[in-house]
Scaffold this motif. Structure first.
Motif, PDB file in Angstrom:
ATOM      1  N   ASP A 205     -15.694  19.667  11.625  1.00 32.11           N
ATOM      2  CA  ASP A 205     -17.031  20.491  12.211  1.00 32.11           C
ATOM      3  C   ASP A 205     -16.647  20.402  13.910  1.00 32.11           C
ATOM      4  O   ASP A 205     -15.647  19.948  13.664  1.00 32.11           O
ATOM      5  CB  ASP A 205     -18.245  19.529  11.545  1.00 32.11           C
ATOM      6  CG  ASP A 205     -18.092  17.932  12.569  1.00 32.11           C
ATOM      7  OD1 ASP A 205     -18.456  17.411  13.365  1.00 32.11           O
ATOM      8  OD2 ASP A 205     -17.391  17.352  11.768  1.00 32.11           O
ATOM      9  N   MET A 206     -17.380  21.046  14.491  1.00 32.19           N
ATOM     10  CA  MET A 206     -17.480  21.024  16.121  1.00 32.19           C
ATOM     11  C   MET A 206     -17.724  20.149  16.745  1.00 32.19           C
ATOM     12  O   MET A 206     -16.970  19.735  17.472  1.00 32.19           O
ATOM     13  CB  MET A 206     -18.121  22.296  16.412  1.00 32.19           C
ATOM     14  CG  MET A 206     -18.297  22.503  17.753  1.00 32.19           C
ATOM     15  SD  MET A 206     -16.949  23.321  18.350  1.00 32.19           S
ATOM     16  CE  MET A 206     -17.201  23.232  20.076  1.00 32.19           C
ATOM     17  N   GLY A 207     -18.416  19.163  16.137  1.00 35.34           N
ATOM     18  CA  GLY A 207     -18.648  17.679  16.844  1.00 35.34           C
ATOM     19  C   GLY A 207     -17.841  16.954  16.403  1.00 35.34           C
ATOM     20  O   GLY A 207     -17.389  16.699  17.926  1.00 35.34           O
ATOM     21  N   THR A 208     -16.960  17.141  15.734  1.00 33.94           N
ATOM     22  CA  THR A 208     -15.562  15.692  15.620  1.00 33.94           C
ATOM     23  C   THR A 208     -14.725  15.950  16.079  1.00 33.94           C
ATOM     24  O   THR A 208     -13.555  15.689  15.696  1.00 33.94           O
ATOM     25  CB  THR A 208     -16.057  14.464  15.158  1.00 33.94           C
ATOM     26  OG1 THR A 208     -15.815  15.435  13.261  1.00 33.94           O
ATOM     27  CG2 THR A 208     -17.390  13.939  14.248  1.00 33.94           C
TER      28      THR A 208
ATOM     29  N   PRO B  88     -13.292  19.865  16.715  1.00 34.00           N
ATOM     30  CA  PRO B  88     -13.192  21.312  17.019  1.00 34.00           C
ATOM     31  C   PRO B  88     -12.156  21.908  16.961  1.00 34.00           C
ATOM     32  O   PRO B  88     -11.181  21.289  17.141  1.00 34.00           O
ATOM     33  CB  PRO B  88     -13.436  21.369  18.431  1.00 34.00           C
ATOM     34  CG  PRO B  88     -13.890  19.787  19.123  1.00 34.00           C
ATOM     35  CD  PRO B  88     -13.325  18.953  17.612  1.00 34.00           C
ATOM     36  N   GLY B  89     -12.488  23.482  16.488  1.00 30.70           N
ATOM     37  CA  GLY B  89     -10.537  24.142  15.899  1.00 30.70           C
ATOM     38  C   GLY B  89     -10.330  23.452  15.396  1.00 30.70           C
ATOM     39  O   GLY B  89      -9.121  24.702  14.582  1.00 30.70           O
ATOM     40  N   ILE B  90      -9.982  22.400  14.335  1.00 35.10           N
ATOM     41  CA  ILE B  90      -9.408  22.231  12.689  1.00 35.10           C
ATOM     42  C   ILE B  90      -9.737  23.267  12.237  1.00 35.10           C
ATOM     43  O   ILE B  90     -10.844  22.974  11.667  1.00 35.10           O
ATOM     44  CB  ILE B  90      -9.463  20.914  12.808  1.00 35.10           C
ATOM     45  CG1 ILE B  90      -9.495  19.964  13.788  1.00 35.10           C
ATOM     46  CG2 ILE B  90      -8.504  20.263  11.052  1.00 35.10           C
ATOM     47  CD1 ILE B  90      -7.531  19.645  14.009  1.00 35.10           C
TER      48      ILE B  90
ATOM     49  N   ASP C   3      -3.726  22.416  11.867  1.00 34.07           N
ATOM     50  CA  ASP C   3      -4.881  22.994  12.928  1.00 34.07           C
ATOM     51  C   ASP C   3      -4.092  24.685  13.152  1.00 34.07           C
ATOM     52  O   ASP C   3      -2.957  24.393  13.162  1.00 34.07           O
ATOM     53  CB  ASP C   3      -4.315  22.425  14.127  1.00 34.07           C
ATOM     54  CG  ASP C   3      -5.028  22.941  15.791  1.00 34.07           C
ATOM     55  OD1 ASP C   3      -5.435  23.344  15.727  1.00 34.07           O
ATOM     56  OD2 ASP C   3      -3.880  22.237  16.279  1.00 34.07           O
TER      57      ASP C   3
ATOM     58  N   VAL D  57      -4.232  15.584  20.363  1.00 27.72           N
ATOM     59  CA  VAL D  57      -5.303  16.966  20.322  1.00 27.72           C
ATOM     60  C   VAL D  57      -6.648  17.301  20.195  1.00 27.72           C
ATOM     61  O   VAL D  57      -7.323  17.914  20.875  1.00 27.72           O
ATOM     62  CB  VAL D  57      -4.457  17.773  19.610  1.00 27.72           C
ATOM     63  CG1 VAL D  57      -4.624  18.915  19.392  1.00 27.72           C
ATOM     64  CG2 VAL D  57      -3.000  17.825  19.682  1.00 27.72           C
TER      65      VAL D  57
ATOM     66  N   ASP E   7      -8.501  16.005  23.424  1.00 30.31           N
ATOM     67  CA  ASP E   7      -8.655  16.449  24.539  1.00 30.31           C
ATOM     68  C   ASP E   7      -9.526  17.314  24.157  1.00 30.31           C
ATOM     69  O   ASP E   7      -9.677  17.426  25.318  1.00 30.31           O
ATOM     70  CB  ASP E   7      -6.851  16.523  24.429  1.00 30.31           C
ATOM     71  CG  ASP E   7      -6.170  15.890  25.386  1.00 30.31           C
ATOM     72  OD1 ASP E   7      -6.602  14.732  25.677  1.00 30.31           O
ATOM     73  OD2 ASP E   7      -4.872  15.794  25.137  1.00 30.31           O
ATOM     74  N   ARG E   8      -9.742  18.277  23.054  1.00 31.40           N
ATOM     75  CA  ARG E   8     -10.697  19.278  22.639  1.00 31.40           C
ATOM     76  C   ARG E   8     -11.919  18.780  23.275  1.00 31.40           C
ATOM     77  O   ARG E   8     -12.523  19.918  23.801  1.00 31.40           O
ATOM     78  CB  ARG E   8     -10.062  19.995  21.477  1.00 31.40           C
ATOM     79  CG  ARG E   8      -8.694  20.824  21.587  1.00 31.40           C
ATOM     80  CD  ARG E   8      -9.197  21.248  19.590  1.00 31.40           C
ATOM     81  NE  ARG E   8      -7.664  21.837  20.075  1.00 31.40           N
ATOM     82  CZ  ARG E   8      -7.123  21.985  18.250  1.00 31.40           C
ATOM     83  NH1 ARG E   8      -8.074  21.688  17.288  1.00 31.40           N
ATOM     84  NH2 ARG E   8      -5.831  22.036  18.316  1.00 31.40           N
ATOM     85  N   ILE E   9     -12.077  17.868  22.763  1.00 33.18           N
ATOM     86  CA  ILE E   9     -13.410  17.035  22.670  1.00 33.18           C
ATOM     87  C   ILE E   9     -13.971  16.983  24.541  1.00 33.18           C
ATOM     88  O   ILE E   9     -14.451  17.043  24.477  1.00 33.18           O
ATOM     89  CB  ILE E   9     -13.986  16.144  21.833  1.00 33.18           C
ATOM     90  CG1 ILE E   9     -13.431  16.309  20.168  1.00 33.18           C
ATOM     91  CG2 ILE E   9     -15.366  15.433  22.172  1.00 33.18           C
ATOM     92  CD1 ILE E   9     -13.693  15.313  19.333  1.00 33.18           C
ATOM     93  N   ARG E  10     -12.779  16.221  24.814  1.00 29.06           N
ATOM     94  CA  ARG E  10     -12.997  15.573  26.072  1.00 29.06           C
ATOM     95  C   ARG E  10     -13.205  17.130  26.997  1.00 29.06           C
ATOM     96  O   ARG E  10     -13.570  17.776  27.702  1.00 29.06           O
ATOM     97  CB  ARG E  10     -11.620  14.976  26.923  1.00 29.06           C
ATOM     98  CG  ARG E  10     -11.400  13.552  26.451  1.00 29.06           C
ATOM     99  CD  ARG E  10     -10.730  13.242  27.097  1.00 29.06           C
ATOM    100  NE  ARG E  10     -10.197  12.052  26.840  1.00 29.06           N
ATOM    101  CZ  ARG E  10      -9.402  11.268  26.951  1.00 29.06           C
ATOM    102  NH1 ARG E  10      -8.777  11.285  27.433  1.00 29.06           N
ATOM    103  NH2 ARG E  10      -9.658   9.656  26.657  1.00 29.06           N
ATOM    104  N   LEU E  11     -12.519  18.176  27.181  1.00 27.30           N
ATOM    105  CA  LEU E  11     -12.554  19.434  27.013  1.00 27.30           C
ATOM    106  C   LEU E  11     -13.596  20.525  27.374  1.00 27.30           C
ATOM    107  O   LEU E  11     -14.380  20.297  28.403  1.00 27.30           O
ATOM    108  CB  LEU E  11     -11.561  20.664  26.900  1.00 27.30           C
ATOM    109  CG  LEU E  11     -10.079  20.598  27.525  1.00 27.30           C
ATOM    110  CD1 LEU E  11      -8.965  21.196  26.569  1.00 27.30           C
ATOM    111  CD2 LEU E  11      -9.755  20.695  28.538  1.00 27.30           C
ATOM    112  N   ALA E  12     -14.225  20.407  26.105  1.00 19.44           N
ATOM    113  CA  ALA E  12     -15.595  20.284  25.965  1.00 19.44           C
ATOM    114  C   ALA E  12     -17.142  19.639  26.572  1.00 19.44           C
ATOM    115  O   ALA E  12     -17.439  20.721  26.771  1.00 19.44           O
ATOM    116  CB  ALA E  12     -16.147  20.761  23.728  1.00 19.44           C
TER     117      ALA E  12
END
Lengths: 559, 559
Positions: free
Chosen positions: A46-49, A51-53, A444, A455, A458-463
């Motif tokens: 899910d996007m919340g935990t 994302p992108g997976i 992924d 990975v 980092d995506r969550i941090r970017l978001a």
């Protein structure tokens, strides 16, 4: 039987969560047990935990390191949380796979798509057919569930009989496939005392006995018979029995029926090809459906969980394959919303409401029944099987805990065994033998990555924080060559002082770097730290946030 | 009254969603109506659709452009979805704010924190006190809800009387504050015929009459009296009545009671200071609570929605402020889970389950009641108020639609008015006068940004796709100076060919740029496009994903 042999159970996924079922049984001398694997399932990202997976599955490193000890892989049924990881993880294990014909056919389709050898998947008939796998003798016992040919496994070992329930409900009339047979399970328990029951725990908190799939026919027929406009219904693509009930209700109301969505068409096709489904009502392709008047048409579509690309979501956004919903139409969610999908499903329901469509869902329980045994059903199963031990599976921790308590009311000794807990079943009661490192692996794109690789973090941090990229070019004297360059992504352009944020950062960088001590300018780490500090300082002042910062230092002198 | 005057209603938020309630009423000549604003609320962000965002509120540009026509702002109650945007948007409107004493006190605390003048918030007594605001005469009528001093508004205009229900339930015994009075509302309807009822629609799908807050006392007392270990309960911090019931049940069971969580302590303090709450049981501070034996202690804590930093989540992760849950303790969620928060709440319940804590929630409805009127309650409200028109509010589209249908069964003409639909109420039936551009504004750190600014879209892209940053330095002849530099974030380091992904990209870039035509190399746009294409091509081959790409081209010749 040597005293040093032991019988072990090790969940790698599915115990302490609902999803990615992956269970291991072993028998033999300690650390040399021969192993079998039951199910290789996925759980959804899910996007919340995550994302992108694309998919989440159990980390099977423990199995991979012991691949020479694995006898076989058994798949209980074709739901994604039981079979979804098979194709992705099979290359790491490379063992023969056993499943009933519908499940095997779905598995072969997946293998075919991934370019894997389909002949390693072997079709097994139901009990009394028995697979010999090292010290294990395994039978598939038909159970009712929300997909054709779900099976419990009878696993006979020198240390005793195990019943692995798989996903099941006590439904004698499941519409498609064999119903649950109390007689059969009483026979199994009478034949050989059951040492351990590994049991589905999903609905342990549902207080009333489960209802049969067959009980839905009347309400669904009634609902559709009373509809005036176009009728659209969605359910899980793999719930072939439900598809049949829906299609029959549509036909009974004089409507042509069209299945929309690749997954659904595929399920029906495989069910028919494998002989599981023999009398599905005739359907028409969508090209023909667009010519039928709406009061004479019923669509059965994918996307009951609000999946963005499935037909339900597409129809909620407007015209899809020539079809468009409007005032007076009926949309039926013959499904439950899985926790976490509520927002997506509600968004779609509201979009339909805006179109003037009447939306019905499972509120009141008239148009959907669960595929899992409820609390009283589990109690009956305990009574029938009379296991020496009860090990709940297929549940979050709270489900497992409640299920152990439920077993205890009948005097059955239980154990909350979560992923990674190796349980020794040899003695009179379950004993924790070992804690195995377990984790999750993410698909992924086309790559499998570890959940702890950083990975996704980092995506969550970017978001959450946005990203600032800084390019600094230095000459051979470590002096800045021109101004620093700042690019921002995911950040407001203008902050408190109403000037472009990137410009303010560049100005501040140019000033600070122009007068920074040589020891900073010649040391990449110190320089990066200085740049990062300045970027964050300006950002906090201007927009009250600390972005992620990436610094690229180019030293021309080094060329 | 001039024929050219009209009475309008314009929802800017809260109509077509549950959250960010923001309603406007106007009276006067077209486009010169004098305006009042009712409520300025927020809605909450989530990682899935609004990562990094702190709060979401209605875009009030339409109001801001007409600030000189605004007479006043009225706040019905102190829930965040009604008052949460007041402090953030007030500087754009700068009008006097009216509220009842508890709501006003909460508003002043918020203004104080934001450095805004607290004296613009004026405390109003309930009906018969009347605020004259241009052509409007407004009274606050006490209604029961899940926070003290919720109010319906009676808005009298030259074109007739409006009843704006606010958030309400038909609870004559709400524990704290005045109960709902049928007599009072019959009197209001008898006094002046009601032209329009703007009505809470939250629970229009709940088929049974709502239950009183007072009905919870017995079950909660029973539950806590039977508990052996530590008892912890959570509910919404602003549900002061529930806090009182919980605390009384704890005291009755011989337990010391401690409130954990700043929001909760503040709500009780304000309720006591404003005289709304007079007999809250005595509590002890946490420093003292750690000394009390667990069977003699009850904690009432924040975080019923699983908020990461609140006490409930903290306790689920281990020791918090010296407190730690363990086997045999009881945790009560005296609350419902708001759609979208299920995963977070379930994660916490499972963490408690792992600790051996018994978790109780609102399943079965024994330990929680809703603060909103259910379907039969709404029908009674329609019957009492007998409005000429019914305009549902405080609901998603499906709620508004169902509520209009419900009113129609009694012959009341209704209108589904969603955000941005200006409704002319002057005649005998509601007419859509205009569609106003509306949207959402995000509080992001310290900055307000537009929902359509692209900032959040970019963050979601970063989270889904990861980010590749490329630095290319060119000399005065547009030739690359050294190799291109690639930094990756949120992407797997290694792909299909098992070499570092960034290295592969750099190699490919160096090769392609080394032989690229001059017209590409001297044109920033063409060069960036080439770089982006190469990065994505390598990424797709290696990891099956297309990352976001940022290219920084530095031309030393331009210095």
């Amino acid at each position: 039987m040597s005293v040093s042999n032991r019988l072990i159970y090790l969940p790698l996924g599915g115990a302490g969560e609902i999803g990615m079922n992956t269970y291991v049984y072993g028998y033999g001398p300690e650390d040399r047990e021969r192993l079998i694997v039951v199910d290789l399932g996925v759980t959804f990202a899910d996007m919340g935990t995550t994302p992108g997976i694309d998919l989440i599955m159990a980390d099977v490193s423990w199995l991979e390191e012991r691949a020479d000890r694995i006898e076989a892989i058994f798949i209980t049924h074709a739901h994604e949380d039981h079979i979804g990881a098979l194709g992705h993880l099979w290359p790491r294990l490379k063992k023969r796979v056993y499943a009933r014909r519908f499940t095997a056919a779905i598995g072969r389709l997946k293998f075919d798509e991934l370019g894997l050898p389909t002949d390693v998947i072997q079709t097994v008939a139901s009990r009394p057919e028995t697979i010999e796998a090292g010290p294990f003798r395994v039978q598939f016992v038909p159970v009712a569930h929300s997909i054709p040919e779900s099976a419990a496994l009878i696993i006979d070992t020198p240390a005793g009989r195990i019943v692995h329930s798989g996903d099941f409900k006590l439904d004698p009339t499941p519409i498609v496939g064999e119903g649950w047979s109390e007689v059969l399970f009483r026979e199994i328990a009478a034949e050989t005392p059951v040492k351990a029951l590994m049991c589905d725990s999903t609905n342990v908190f549902s207080p009333h006995a489960g209802r049969s799939e067959a009980s839905l026919a009347d309400p669904i027929h009634g609902l559709i018979a009373g509809a005036g406009g176009l009728v659209v219904a969605t359910t899980f693509a793999s719930n072939v029995a439900r598809l049949k009930t829906l299609a029959e209700a549509g036909r009974a109301a004089g409507r042509s029926v069209c299945l929309l969505g690749r997954a659904m068409q595929r399920m029906v096709k495989v069910a028919e090809e494998t002989g599981v489904l023999t009398d599905f009502p005739s359907t028409i392709p969508v090209e023909q459906a667009v010519e039928v008047s709406r009061q004479n048409l019923m669509l059965i579509v994918t996307g009951s969980q609000g999946e963005r690309r499935a037909a339900t979501a597409q129809l909620s956004r407007g015209k899809y394959l020539g079809m468009e919903l409007k005032e007076g139409d009926l949309f039926l969610f013959s499904s439950k919303t899985i926790p976490g999908n509520e927002r997506d499903v509600l968004r779609i329901m509201n979009a339909f409401s805006e179109m003037g469509v009447d939306v019905m869902d499972d509120a009141g329980g008239r148009y959907h029944v669960s595929g899992h045994a409820n609390r009283p059903d589990l109690e009956l199963m305990h009574e029938i099987i009379k296991p020496q031990m009860l090990i709940p599976m297929h549940g979050e921790h709270r489900h497992l805990r409640e299920h152990v308590k439920l077993g205890a009311t009948r005097g059955i000794v239980g154990e909350i065994a979560t992923n990674g807990m190796m349980i020794d079943l040899t003695g009179d009661r379950p004993e924790v033998a070992e804690y195995v490192d377990v984790g999750r692996v993410y698909l992924d794109g086309s790559v499998l990555i570890g959940a702890m690789d950083g990975v996704v973090r980092d995506r969550i941090r970017l978001a959450l924080n946005g990203h600032a990229m800084v390019s600094v070019i230095l000459d051979e004297n470590d002096d800045p060559l021109g101004d620093a360059w700042v690019e921002l992504m995911g950040l407001p352009e203008i902050g408190r002082s109403e000037k472009p944020l990137a410009d303010l950062m560049e100005t501040e960088l140019t000033e600070v770097l122009g007068s920074a001590p040589a020891k900073v300018m010649r040391d990449d780490d110190k320089l990066e730290e200085t740049v990062r500090r300045i970027i964050r300082q300006v950002a906090v002042e201007e927009i009250g946030k600390k972005p992620e910062v990436t610094v690229v230092v180019s030293r021309l002198a080094e060329e």
